[in-house]
Design an enzyme around this catalytic site. Structure first.
Site, PDB file in Angstrom:
ATOM      1  N   HIS A  57      -8.966  -0.388   2.210  1.00  0.00           N
ATOM      2  CA  HIS A  57      -7.879   0.461   2.125  1.00  0.00           C
ATOM      3  C   HIS A  57      -7.488   0.930   3.469  1.00  0.00           C
ATOM      4  CE1 HIS A  57      -5.177   3.531   0.817  1.00  0.00           C
ATOM      5  NE2 HIS A  57      -5.275   3.231  -0.457  1.00  0.00           N
ATOM      6  N   ARG A  79       2.159   7.334   1.652  1.00  0.00           N
ATOM      7  CA  ARG A  79       2.935   6.372   2.431  1.00  0.00           C
ATOM      8  C   ARG A  79       4.070   5.922   1.486  1.00  0.00           C
ATOM      9  NH1 ARG A  79      -0.131   1.720   3.342  1.00  0.00           N
ATOM     10  NH2 ARG A  79      -2.004   2.912   2.352  1.00  0.00           N
TER      11      ARG A  79
END
Ligand SMILES: Cc1cc2nc3c(=O)[nH]c(=O)nc-3n(C[C@H](O)[C@H](O)[C@H](O)COP(=O)(O)OP(=O)(O)OC[C@H]3O[C@@H](n4cnc5c(N)ncnc54)[C@H](O)[C@@H]3O)c2cc1C
Length: 538
Positions: A313, A333
């Site tokens: 990740h 994000r």
């Protein structure tokens, strides 16, 4: 570090308007081949025995597949059965509890055995949410295409079809169970972007989605009165004389006793691999994620798929050090947080898929030398989280990301003002035990669901697509196992012949590396302590 934060603040106004185009297919491939850990040759090796003999797999997993079992098959009394059930579910995370619920609903006597407590799992730690095409501007086709593209088109299409078609129903099912999804003031569900999705389709319960889902699942499980054995990991599957799966041997972690469960059908739901620390990366995973289900299934003869494809990740915590590797959800994000280097520059579109974004972070730090160094020598890039309140209005961070706000506050970091230092962390196993659309493996009577299963996500999973995976395939496997149990008699004989044969294969291949598997728990004892303990004879 302070200097680089000043630079980040200085470029904020510019970055708020900056558009970074998505990479072309060729650019993505170059980035992956150049920087993604899956492409490091020292991270993978050929497995020398078993159904995938000759194929490349993660090195740490290969070591466990080539290890001896924890049991001497000749010394287990297979006539002393402790439990007779229709369906044995192995694993107490989201996939396991869902499977148990559906098998029970379909008329089976179910026993769930799990390694730690019910709910101790990756599921309970899930943050960002669950993906499903529920919005008017979205479609099953778009979700299908995004998932296939994210998986580098290596996903099994029938599994992806099942995933995508069932996904909207899963959101409704969770709502019916009582899950409290984020909603707008008018009651509509909040949906966010995640990398690789062309539409907003991630449904969340703040950044504590897994905690909320596990809460309602556990309630339902206990209300139905399903039997559970905690601290009782499976350490070997048992077969019958026809090669069908016939149950499992469990180890009581408190008393060290073996427990034999005879079952008409067995469902593996043991989750992932993170605590093997592939390529020595830190991980987001819980302590029980030690690849046990892969080892059990493989030894019994079930092939694995894509076990050289691991997900890192992009935004694992790199500071403070006590949080190293912990997840900082992609939903940040998806709601506007940006990745920024030491010069205050963005270097990738933040909504590229995870494999690509992680590779870009690694390149920024290792090759371009634009990372930010911590006082203890760790390196990362900034995640400019304060942009979420700047774009969405004060209070959005508190409303949607209460978990992140709280966790960093514990270490004196105010995410409303300060950026977070991030670097890729191991997060997910993209592959697993090969299954069909009802979770069936190549061994009759053996099913697999959730992260332990392979083929759904191809070589790279999109955000939100695992939570939906565990519920879709947990439900399918639970129902299919119950139906299989209805047309099957309890096995009259149990054996561990496959373990004996595997042992023989190891010996013939000259493999003797002193390891035992399944691992059950990671060993973090420092070498100097081990040496000291050995010297004391303890
Ligand atoms: C921090 C974090 C955040 C995440 N956020 C998201 C997200 O927002 N959206 C999303 O889609 N995905 C997310 N994921 C991924 C997703 O949560 C997992 O892939 C998914 O929950 C796995 O579910 P599972 O039931 O297959 O495995 P788990 O939930 O890990 O459960 C496995 C269970 O099996 C037990 N077990 C293991 N070995 C044995 C054994 N030998 N015998 C008996 N029991 C055993 C374990 O103790 C555990 O209870 C996240 C993952 C992490 C780690």
């Amino acid at each position: 570090m302070r200097e680089t934060i000043k630079r980040l603040e200085a470029t904020r106004a510019f970055r708020l308007k900056q558009e970074i185009p998505r990479l072309t297919m060729a650019e993505r491939t170059n980035l992956l081949e150049g920087y993604h850990p899956d492409f490091r040759t020292e991270g993978v090796c050929q497995v020398r025995i078993g159904p995938n003999k000759g194929e490349r797999m993660q090195k740490e997993l290969t070591d466990l597949l080539e290890a001896s079992g924890r049991l001497d098959p000749g010394r287990v009394d297979l006539t002393r059965v402790d439990f007779d059930v229709d369906v044995l579910v192995i694993g107490g995370g989201g996939a396991g509890v869902t499977t148990a619920l559906l098998a029970h609903e379909n008329g089976s006597r179910v026993l769930l055995a799990t390694k730690l407590r019910l709910g101790d799992s990756n599921t309970i730690m899930a943050e960002g949410g669950i993906a499903a095409a529920t919005q008017a501007n979205d479609s099953l086709n778009l979700h299908f295409l995004d998932t296939m593209g994210g998986g580098l088109f290596q996903n099994k299409r029938d599994l992806v079809r099942a995933l995508i078609e069932d996904a909207p129903l899963i959101v409704e099912w969770l709502k019916d169970l009582g899950a409290m999804f984020d909603t707008h003031p008018n009651g509509d569900l909040v949906v966010s972007f995640a990398g690789g999705h062309c539409r907003r389709r991630v449904h969340s319960c703040k950044d504590l989605s897994g905690l909320e889902f596990m809460r309602v699942l556990r309630d339902e499980f206990y209300n139905k009165g399903i039997e559970v054995l905690e601290f009782s990991p499976a350490i070997e599957l048992m077969l019958d004389e026809n090669g069908r799966c016939a149950g499992a041997v469990l180890l009581n972690l408190e008393t060290n006793e073996l427990l034999l469960v005879r079952a008409k059908a067995v469902v593996l739901a043991t989750g992932g691999i993170g605590r093997l620390h592939p390529n020595k990366y830190p991980t987001t995973n819980h302590y029980g994620a030690t690849a046990d289900g892969l080892v059990l299934a493989y030894r019994a003869g079930a092939p694995l798929l894509h076990m050289d494809a691991i997900q890192y990740h992009p935004t694992g915590a790199a500071w403070p050090e006590q949080m190293l590797g912990q997840l900082i959800t992609e939903a940040l994000r998806g709601n506007g947080a940006q990745l920024v280097n030491k010069d205050g520059e963005r270097f990738i579109n933040e909504l590229e898929t995870r494999d690509v974004t992680s590779s870009a972070v690694i390149r920024e730090v290792r090759e371009r030398k634009k990372g930010i160094k911590t006082p203890t020598g760790m390196e990362g890039v900034w995640l400019d989280v304060a942009l979420i309140d700047i774009r969405g209005g004060a209070g959005k961070l508190d409303r949607m990301f209460a978990g992140i706000v709280h966790r960093f506050k514990e270490y004196g970091i105010d995410v409303h003002k300060e950026p977070l230092l991030v670097f890729p962390t191991q997060h997910y196993q993209n592959g697993g035990v090969e299954i069909g659309p009802d979770g069936q493996t190549s061994i009759p009577g053996l099913y697999a669901a959730g992260e332990v299963a392979g083929g759904v996500q191809g070589r790279n999973r999109l955000g939100g697509n695992s939570l939906v995976d565990i519920f879709v395939f947990g439900r399918r496997a639970g129902k299919a196992a119950a139906e299989y149990a209805k047309r099957t008699e309890l096995p009259t004989s149990l054996n561990l012949e496959h373990v004996r044969k595997y042992q023989q294969e190891l010996a013939e291949a000259g493999i003797r590396q002193g390891l035992r598997s399944p691992l059950l728990l990671p060993d973090y004892t420092r070498p100097e302590i081990k040496k000291h303990t050995a010297a004391c004879g303890a």
